[in-house]
Design a protein around this motif. Structure first.
Motif, PDB file in Angstrom:
ATOM      1  N   ARG A   1      -7.104   6.067 -10.945  1.00 12.33           N
ATOM      2  CA  ARG A   1      -6.097   6.640 -11.369  1.00 12.33           C
ATOM      3  C   ARG A   1      -5.603   6.903 -12.700  1.00 12.33           C
ATOM      4  NH1 ARG A   1      -1.774   5.073  -8.822  1.00 12.33           N
ATOM      5  NH2 ARG A   1      -1.279   7.108  -9.758  1.00 12.33           N
TER       6      ARG A   1
ATOM      7  N   ASP B   1      -5.000   9.701 -13.543  1.00  8.28           N
ATOM      8  CA  ASP B   1      -3.658  10.676 -13.589  1.00  8.28           C
ATOM      9  C   ASP B   1      -2.556   9.687 -13.821  1.00  8.28           C
ATOM     10  OD1 ASP B   1      -3.993   9.419 -11.094  1.00  8.28           O
ATOM     11  OD2 ASP B   1      -2.302  10.501 -10.447  1.00  8.28           O
ATOM     12  N   HIS B   2      -2.369   8.501 -13.638  1.00  7.58           N
ATOM     13  CA  HIS B   2      -1.047   7.825 -14.086  1.00  7.58           C
ATOM     14  C   HIS B   2      -1.118   7.742 -15.462  1.00  7.58           C
ATOM     15  CE1 HIS B   2       1.780   4.506 -14.153  1.00  7.58           C
ATOM     16  NE2 HIS B   2       0.779   3.873 -14.785  1.00  7.58           N
ATOM     17  N   SER B   3      -2.169   7.648 -16.252  1.00  8.38           N
ATOM     18  CA  SER B   3      -2.312   7.399 -17.582  1.00  8.38           C
ATOM     19  C   SER B   3      -1.651   8.794 -18.130  1.00  8.38           C
ATOM     20  CB  SER B   3      -3.579   7.353 -18.243  1.00  8.38           C
ATOM     21  OG  SER B   3      -4.016   5.975 -18.019  1.00  8.38           O
TER      22      SER B   3
ATOM     23  N   ARG C   1       0.259  10.872 -16.685  1.00  8.13           N
ATOM     24  CA  ARG C   1       1.502  11.198 -16.561  1.00  8.13           C
ATOM     25  C   ARG C   1       2.391  10.449 -17.472  1.00  8.13           C
ATOM     26  NH1 ARG C   1       1.264  13.683 -11.405  1.00  8.13           N
ATOM     27  NH2 ARG C   1      -0.523  12.860  -9.997  1.00  8.13           N
ATOM     28  N   THR C   2       1.876   9.300 -17.747  1.00  4.14           N
ATOM     29  CA  THR C   2       2.990   8.283 -18.255  1.00  4.14           C
ATOM     30  C   THR C   2       2.472   7.748 -19.673  1.00  4.14           C
ATOM     31  OG1 THR C   2       1.667   6.378 -17.473  1.00  4.14           O
ATOM     32  CG2 THR C   2       3.361   7.194 -15.886  1.00  4.14           C
TER      33      THR C   2
ATOM     34  N   ALA D   1      -4.175   3.085 -16.989  1.00  4.03           N
ATOM     35  CA  ALA D   1      -4.250   3.087 -15.647  1.00  4.03           C
ATOM     36  C   ALA D   1      -4.746   1.729 -15.112  1.00  4.03           C
ATOM     37  CB  ALA D   1      -5.337   4.191 -14.973  1.00  4.03           C
TER      38      ALA D   1
ATOM     39  N   GLN E   1      -1.838  -0.392 -14.229  1.00  3.31           N
ATOM     40  CA  GLN E   1      -1.074  -0.126 -13.113  1.00  3.31           C
ATOM     41  C   GLN E   1      -1.922  -0.538 -11.718  1.00  3.31           C
ATOM     42  OE1 GLN E   1       1.276   1.753 -12.092  1.00  3.31           O
ATOM     43  NE2 GLN E   1       0.955   2.880 -10.338  1.00  3.31           N
TER      44      GLN E   1
ATOM     45  N   CYS F   1      -7.044   5.158 -20.435  1.00  2.00           N
ATOM     46  CA  CYS F   1      -7.336   4.645 -19.281  1.00  2.00           C
ATOM     47  C   CYS F   1      -7.471   3.135 -19.153  1.00  2.00           C
ATOM     48  CB  CYS F   1      -8.393   5.256 -18.702  1.00  2.00           C
ATOM     49  SG  CYS F   1      -8.725   5.024 -16.960  1.00  2.00           S
TER      50      CYS F   1
END
Ligand SMILES: C[S@@+](CC[C@H](N)C(=O)[O-])C[C@H]1O[C@@H](n2cnc3c(N)ncnc32)[C@H](O)[C@@H]1O
Length: 339
Positions: A114, A116-118, A120-121, A125, A128, A298
């Motif tokens: 995940r 990509d979450h890091s 994006r935000t 991750a 999350q 991450c």
């Protein structure tokens, strides 16, 4: 004239190689099986290795030939494998053994899935995916925590080799290793400098592992272990020197300043703070700090910083960089209290 657009096929191949995670996972699986430990006496057949490691011989063969294609192990005759210089550190008895440095921690892998979450935000991750932060997870999962500590210890063996000769550690009588984990680094320093006394300061569930490690180094008498959090508890005060090794980069700016202030409060006016971690060099060139930076983003939402950025945080905590001492790995930033 129109035709097929030119494609730089070499770059396409290189990209596929870089994007692949097959080799990293295979290295970790082979570390877990302890394959390199069974090659210390010379080459062995894959059947022998499979029997010794409890593996399926044809599958082990496939794993080893893929690693051999990257210079890790070599197939010297069909089905016969030997160590290469690149495979030597995977032995448990190697002076800077990296066997434990690459655990296959399921929570780490799930966090990377995940990442990509890091991006994006800017958030970890890990949080999350698990709904809690890395250190809370580790506190509640002793097996993973032990594997994580062992990986840190493996990295520490390398750092002891590179940072002990680079700095005048014997100038100090007392040293507090803040976030010192299970004492692998401080134990190594105390063993080398008999006049030095130390304190490990880390979370309570982590320092409980330190006495064993300190006893292995034969330095129990010269080292105290204090459990606490550098975000909420006072750091042991009045030492000649404080060490933050691979700590600062684990925290966002706000909490990094809180922890630096905690250390600054513990320091005497003439104490030294030594920050040992990757420092990012701006620009395009490869720099391992840029990889650690992403790992930290991450897992914990932190990141490696440039020297300039670290100086800004130091200033906010009433500290200032005195000098930077290069080592073969990460630099040592020597920091003092502002007057
Ligand atoms: C990346 S590890 C580095 C350990 C060690 N300094 C080294 O270089 O091997 C980060 C360490 O910070 C410790 N830590 C995390 N949060 C902490 C807190 N709030 N107070 C004290 N230590 C903490 C962890 O338990 C872990 O040992």
């Amino acid at each position: 004239m129109t035709g097929r657009p030119r494609v730089d096929i070499e770059s396409v191949f290189r990209l596929t190689e870089l994007a692949d995670y097959i080799i990293p996972f295979t290295i970790r699986a082979v570390c877990d099986l302890g394959v390199a430990d069974h090659l210390t006496e010379g080459p062995r057949t894959v059947e022998d290795l499979a029997a010794a490691t409890g593996s399926h011989a044809p599958s082990l063969h496939r794993a080893l030939r893929a690693l051999a294609s990257k210079g890790i192990f070599t197939e010297t005759a069909p089905g016969l494998f030997d160590l290469t210089p690149r495979a030597q550190p995977l032995r448990s008895d190697h002076p800077v053994s990296l066997r434990d440095a690459y655990p296959l921690l399921i929570p780490d892998v799930e966090a990377w899935a995940r990442f990509d979450h890091s991006i994006r935000t800017g958030e970890a991750a890990f949080d999350q995916v698990y709904g809690e932060d890395y250190w809370s997870y580790m506190a509640a999962n002793p097996e993973d925590s032990a594997a994580f500590d062992a990986s840190q210890q493996a990295a520490t063996r390398l750092e002891l080799r590179t940072s002990l000769p680079a700095y005048d550690w014997k100038a100090f009588k007392t040293l507090v290793d803040v976030g010192g984990g299970n004492g692998a680094f401080l134990g190594g320093i105390l063993a080398r400098f008999p006049s030095l006394h130390g304190t490990i300061f880390d979370l309570p569930h982590v320092v409980t592992g330190a006495p064993k490690r300190l006893a292995e180094y034969g330095v129990t008498e010269r080292c105290a272990c204090v459990g606490g959090s550098f975000l909420t508890d006072p750091v042991p005060a009045g030492a000649d020197a404080y060490l933050l090794k691979r700590i600062l980069y684990g925290w966002d700016d706000e909490r990094a300043v809180v922890l630096l202030r905690a250390v600054a409060t513990a320091m005497r006016p003439d104490s030294r703070l030594l920050i040992l971690e990757p420092v990012v060099r701006p620009g395009n060139h490869f720099d391992v700090g840029k990889l650690y930076d992403l790992l930290l983003l991450c897992m914990v939402g932190g990141g490696a910083r440039t020297e300039e950025h670290i100086c800004e945080l130091l200033e906010r905590a009433g500290l200032r960089l005195e000098r930077t001492v290069p080592t073969m790995m990460f630099p040592i930033l020597e920091v003092v209290r502002c007057a």
